[in-house]
Design an enzyme around this catalytic site. Structure first.
Site, PDB file in Angstrom:
ATOM      1  N   SER A   1      -8.329  -4.781   4.750  1.00  0.00           N
ATOM      2  CA  SER A   1      -8.927  -4.696   3.461  1.00  0.00           C
ATOM      3  C   SER A   1      -9.304  -5.627   2.836  1.00  0.00           C
ATOM      4  CB  SER A   1      -7.783  -3.593   2.668  1.00  0.00           C
ATOM      5  OG  SER A   1      -7.705  -2.587   3.547  1.00  0.00           O
TER       6      SER A   1
ATOM      7  N   LEU B   1      10.820 -20.465  -4.241  1.00  0.00           N
ATOM      8  CA  LEU B   1       9.711 -19.787  -3.643  1.00  0.00           C
ATOM      9  C   LEU B   1       8.330 -19.740  -4.356  1.00  0.00           C
ATOM     10  CD1 LEU B   1       9.049 -16.994  -1.539  1.00  0.00           C
ATOM     11  CD2 LEU B   1       9.465 -15.695  -3.634  1.00  0.00           C
TER      12      LEU B   1
ATOM     13  N   THR C   1     -10.708  -6.998  -5.584  1.00  0.00           N
ATOM     14  CA  THR C   1     -12.166  -6.858  -6.248  1.00  0.00           C
ATOM     15  C   THR C   1     -12.776  -5.521  -6.230  1.00  0.00           C
ATOM     16  OG1 THR C   1     -12.980  -7.954  -4.227  1.00  0.00           O
ATOM     17  CG2 THR C   1     -12.880  -9.143  -6.084  1.00  0.00           C
TER      18      THR C   1
ATOM     19  N   HIS D   1       2.786   3.022  -8.916  1.00  0.00           N
ATOM     20  CA  HIS D   1       2.701   1.709  -9.030  1.00  0.00           C
ATOM     21  C   HIS D   1       3.868   1.213  -9.593  1.00  0.00           C
ATOM     22  CE1 HIS D   1      -1.209   1.949  -7.577  1.00  0.00           C
ATOM     23  NE2 HIS D   1      -1.867   2.486  -8.416  1.00  0.00           N
TER      24      HIS D   1
ATOM     25  N   ASP E   1       0.824  -1.355  -0.011  1.00  0.00           N
ATOM     26  CA  ASP E   1       0.230   0.067  -0.142  1.00  0.00           C
ATOM     27  C   ASP E   1       0.667   1.151  -0.033  1.00  0.00           C
ATOM     28  OD1 ASP E   1      -2.272   1.543  -0.102  1.00  0.00           O
ATOM     29  OD2 ASP E   1      -2.623   1.104   2.273  1.00  0.00           O
TER      30      ASP E   1
ATOM     31  N   ARG F   1       0.025   7.682  -2.920  1.00  0.00           N
ATOM     32  CA  ARG F   1       0.566   8.687  -1.722  1.00  0.00           C
ATOM     33  C   ARG F   1       2.405   9.197  -2.150  1.00  0.00           C
ATOM     34  NH1 ARG F   1      -1.513   6.328   3.242  1.00  0.00           N
ATOM     35  NH2 ARG F   1      -1.902   4.271   1.721  1.00  0.00           N
TER      36      ARG F   1
ATOM     37  N   ARG G   1     -11.555   2.415  -9.148  1.00  0.00           N
ATOM     38  CA  ARG G   1     -10.567   3.461  -9.383  1.00  0.00           C
ATOM     39  C   ARG G   1     -10.890   3.809 -10.820  1.00  0.00           C
ATOM     40  NH1 ARG G   1      -4.950   2.457  -6.062  1.00  0.00           N
ATOM     41  NH2 ARG G   1      -5.992   1.736  -4.273  1.00  0.00           N
TER      42      ARG G   1
HETATM   43  C1  FPP Z   1      -1.867   0.181  -3.150  1.00  0.00           C
HETATM   44  O1  FPP Z   1      -1.527   1.593  -3.288  1.00  0.00           O
HETATM   45  C2  FPP Z   1      -1.469  -0.403  -4.265  1.00  0.00           C
HETATM   46  C3  FPP Z   1      -2.076  -1.113  -5.099  1.00  0.00           C
HETATM   47  C4  FPP Z   1      -3.545  -1.031  -5.065  1.00  0.00           C
HETATM   48  C5  FPP Z   1      -1.569  -1.790  -6.337  1.00  0.00           C
HETATM   49  C6  FPP Z   1      -0.384  -2.649  -5.975  1.00  0.00           C
HETATM   50  C7  FPP Z   1       0.463  -2.834  -7.200  1.00  0.00           C
HETATM   51  C8  FPP Z   1       1.605  -2.738  -7.467  1.00  0.00           C
HETATM   52  C9  FPP Z   1       2.650  -2.715  -6.573  1.00  0.00           C
HETATM   53  C10 FPP Z   1       2.040  -2.898  -8.716  1.00  0.00           C
HETATM   54  C11 FPP Z   1       1.432  -3.922  -9.675  1.00  0.00           C
HETATM   55  C12 FPP Z   1       1.880  -5.020  -9.328  1.00  0.00           C
HETATM   56  C13 FPP Z   1       2.483  -6.112 -10.230  1.00  0.00           C
HETATM   57  C14 FPP Z   1       2.883  -7.356  -9.873  1.00  0.00           C
HETATM   58  C15 FPP Z   1       2.572  -5.670 -11.682  1.00  0.00           C
HETATM   59  P1  FPP Z   1      -2.404   2.585  -3.405  1.00  0.00           P
HETATM   60  O2  FPP Z   1      -2.530   2.853  -4.839  1.00  0.00           O
HETATM   61  O3  FPP Z   1      -3.844   2.082  -2.656  1.00  0.00           O
HETATM   62  O4  FPP Z   1      -1.733   3.798  -2.838  1.00  0.00           O
HETATM   63  P2  FPP Z   1      -2.534   4.948  -1.976  1.00  0.00           P
HETATM   64  O5  FPP Z   1      -3.243   4.215  -0.822  1.00  0.00           O
HETATM   65  O6  FPP Z   1      -1.454   5.582  -1.409  1.00  0.00           O
HETATM   66  O7  FPP Z   1      -3.534   5.771  -2.857  1.00  0.00           O
END
Ligand code: FPP
Length: 236
Positions: A192, A127, A62, A33, A16, A20, A67
């Site tokens: 979550s 792994l 889900t 990301h 997460d 931000r 978004r």
């Molecule tokens: C949460 O940050 C993160 C996600 C919803 C996506 C997690 C994805 C990745 C780390 C990259 C994609 C992964 C692969 C394997 C290609 P947020 O967007 O909710 O952050 P925020 O809470 O700061 O808005």
């Protein structure tokens, strides 16, 4: 640094704070990301090095469909890019990739890419990496209950025999031990909808840094903290 293999087998991570991280730098969220993918590559590598058996990463829930479509599409694109770019290295490192979540409702190209990687790594013995894509803990339980009800109605199982172990065998994670440790960076103190059934006795570890800044040192710190915990599973 290595872990005591028998003591900690499975770490699950809620990655997460990408959004931000990017916003604080005046960057579009997708750059967060991208930086998150760079961080996760290091954590996958490190997990292999220390001999961790199972790593589960929450990639797309889900609920993430809510978004803006530009972000959803970018995340789907990143997933494909990750598989295309990393598959050879995952194979070389003996990583076995698995997806937990509803693959059926993913865009066809994302699904095809993931399925190719699953097939290409299925015999690997290193792994065991589960990526949660289009995953929701409640959705997983609802699906399991529906299949159990169908199987009971058709006589394939006896409703009187339903127990914890049977329910587990209907989850996406069938055959995978429950997480010993769940890590969530970014300062949020919640689960979550992640692995709701499986984390009944997991240790939880939170930190304030955003996922793109999360390093193998942080990961090891969480594991070290885990070893200081006293797991009693309801006993004394
Ligand atoms: C949460 O940050 C993160 C996600 C919803 C996506 C997690 C994805 C990745 C780390 C990259 C994609 C992964 C692969 C394997 C290609 P947020 O967007 O909710 O952050 P925020 O809470 O700061 O808005």
């Amino acid at each position: 640094m290595s872990i005591k293999r028998n003591d900690i087998r499975h770490v699950a991570v809620i990655m997460d704070g990408n959004g931000r991280w990017a916003t604080e730098r005046g960057l579009p969220r997708i750059q967060g990301h991208r930086a998150g993918v760079a961080a996760l590559k290091e954590i996958i590598k490190y997990s292999g090095e220390i001999g961790l058996e199972y790593l589960t990463l929450y990639v797309f829930s889900t609920e993430n469909w809510k978004r803006p479509s530009i972000e959803v599409n970018s995340l789907m694109g990143l997933l494909i890019e990750f598989v295309e770019k990393e598959l050879e290295e995952l194979k070389a490192n003996g990583v076995k990739l698995m997806v937990i979540g509803d693959l059926e409702s993913l865009p066809r190209n994302v699904r095809a890419s993931l399925e190719r990687a699953i097939l290409a790594t299925e015999k690997n013995k290193g792994l065991h990496l589960s990526v949660a894509v289009n995953y929701g803990g409640r959705d997983e339980i609802v699906r399991a209950v529906k299949r159990i009800a169908d199987d009971a109605a058709s006589g394939r199982i006896d409703a009187a025999q339903i127990d914890d172990r049977m329910i587990e065998s209907y989850l996406y994670t069938a055959g995978i031990p429950d997480p010993d440790l769940v890590i969530r960076p970014s300062g949020e103190l919640r689960i979550s909808n992640f692995l709701l059934w499986q984390i009944a006795y997991s240790e939880l570890w939170f930190s304030n840094c955003y996922w793109p800044d999360f390093t193998p040192e942080d990961f090891q710190r969480a594991i070290d903290d885990y070893y200081r915990r006293d797991r009693r599973y309801g006993g004394l």
